[in-house]
Design an enzyme around this catalytic site. Structure first.
Site: not given
Ligand code: ZN
Length: 459
Positions: A71, A73, A103, A161, A188, A314, A318
């Site tokens: 991810h 972001r 996402n 996901d 997912h 993964d 954050h």
């Molecule tokens: Zn996931």
């Protein structure tokens, strides 16, 4: 391109490990004009005038590592990560390509967003970005994305996901359409009726902290459903971040029945169990959660017996506010196990964002599998390069002459300590701070260009 303009690099004397070419031994590797020109027994290629020479004795020289699940972001959350910072973190972790999940904000469900991601990646001069398209518009689970248009724009994997696809009819249709385009869908697997916003694996640890538990049935139920769908449709599916013994048993059984299914595990699901939450709090909170010791043992078995195809970080950066670190300060401490949380702290912990950063620790943690003799070096390369390349339909994952010179040079024995303050990632959320690891990427080359060189990093 004229011959003069071509840069040449000779990587000599390293242990070249290329399972696709059945090579594992001391070889020299010649790179010209961004491509691999030759792989010859060690000591047999003389450097041409002006060639850059990388001496690699004691190192592994492997096809560039590929992470099928990160991810970044971007667009949307620059306080957590950007495409530039994420791809630099990837290069520092030894990755030459990473699959960036959809996402973001906006969600990657349109060719325009995919084009933005590709352009940002081009400017980053680091690892390559492989766009992942959403399966449903806005990840809302209601409406299929235009898969053919997304594939034309550059998407090479399809996934919601972060969110499960709840609607079984829609998912069946998506599997068929994506399968017809010859791409895979990454799933997912979470039954939200059973995961109940669980913060921690259901069991003693969740009870001790006084937070909702996330059962392994929440994962298994969906895997069971989706394997049945895949067997029915014949379409290829990929199961993201498998975390339990039962999930692996279901995958084994479905393969015997002809399912075209691949799966990944994360380094945190084989490197930690649920007890880590007691010390690391929100920085050990992710979805699916860290599981029991028995589940970790099952993942080790699945790595060793080949049930698990690949490793994915993964990578989920954050910022401290999203992790509610201030609100639970004082309750978690790496030095001792936490006890029951007061109700307000339990609520804050449960509401904290899921996920940990992983790009800069993934290889070091995966190498523990080799150092513990669970797998050999060639199998690690399969799991971190060849299999992800196949999942993403990339012409990569090998050092065969003629291919792009995406190469990782690894010192498999270098001792180092995880220091989050030194991450290239913008985020620091990891339960591995202070962990001693053995093995690290020394150099990462993309199309023959050095995008990471540990020797040039200020000490
Ligand atoms: Zn996931």
């Amino acid at each position: 391109m004229s011959r003069i303009a071509m840069t040449t690099t000779l990587i000599r004397g390293g242990r070249v490990i290329d399972p696709a070419s059945r090579i594992d031994g001391i070889f020299d590797l010649l790179v010209t004009g961004g491509e691999i020109e030759a792989v010859e027994p060690g000591g047999t290629i003389a450097p041409a005038d002006g060639a850059a020479v990388i001496d690699a004795p004691g190192c592994w020289v492997v096809p560039g590592l590929i992470d099928p699940h990160v991810h970044l972001r971007d667009p949307g959350f620059p306080e957590k990560e950007t495409i530039a910072s994420g791809l630099r973190a990837a290069a520092a972790g030894g990755f030459t390509a990473v699959a960036a999940m959809a996402n973001t904000n906006p969600v990657n469900d349109s060719p325009a967003t995919t084009a933005y991601m590709i352009e940002r990646a081009r400017l980053a001069h680091a690892a390559r970005l492989v766009p992942v398209s959403a399966v449903t518009r806005g990840l809302a689970g209601a409406e299929c994305v235009d898969y053919a248009a997304m594939a034309r724009a550059g998407a090479r994997l399809f996934s919601d996901d972060g969110m499960p696809v709840d609607d079984e009819v829609l998912l069946g249709r998506a599997m068929d359409e994506i399968g017809r385009l010859n791409f895979a869908i990454s799933l997912h697997e979470e039954d939200r009726g059973l995961s109940c916003h669980g913060a921690v694996n259901a069991g003693d640890i969740a009870r001790r902290l006084g937070v909702p538990g996330y059962s392994d049935a929440a994962e298994a139920n969906r895997i069971r459903r989706d394997l049945a769908l895949a067997i029915g449709s014949g379409a290829p599916i990929h199961i993201a971040h498998v975390s339990t013994r039962e999930s692996l048993d279901l995958i084994r059984a479905a393969r015997r029945r002809g399912a075209r299914v691949t799966c990944e595990v994360t380094p945190h699901h084989f490197g930690l169990d649920e007890r880590a939450v007691l010390r690391w709090g929100p920085n050990a909170k992710m979805n699916p959660p860290l599981r029991s010791r028995d589940d970790v043992a099952a993942i080790h078995e699945g790595v060793a017996d080949g049930t698990i195809d690949m490793i994915a970080s993964d990578h989920a950066p954050h910022d401290p506010a999203s992790k509610h670190l201030d609100q639970v300060a004082g309750y978690f401490d790496p030095g001792h196990d936490a006890d029951e949380l007061p109700p307000d702290a339990a609520r804050e912990f449960s509401a904290a964002a899921n996920g940990i950063v992983g790009l800069e620790t993934s290889l070091g943690l995966a190498l523990e599998l080799v150092h513990r003799s669970l797998i050999g070096a060639a199998r690690l390369v399969e799991m971190m390069s060849l299999a992800p390349a196949a999942l993403l339909r990339l012409e990569a994952g090998t050092l065969a002459p003629g291919g792009a010179a995406d190469i990782t040079v690894i010192d498999p024995n270098m001792a180092w300590t995880v220091e989050p303050a030194r991450f290239r990632s913008k985020s620091r959320n990891t339960p591995f701070a202070g962990k001693a690891l053995r093995g690290k990427a020394l150099m990462t080359l993309v199309a023959g260009a050095v995008v990471f060189d540990a020797r040039k990093v200020e000490q």
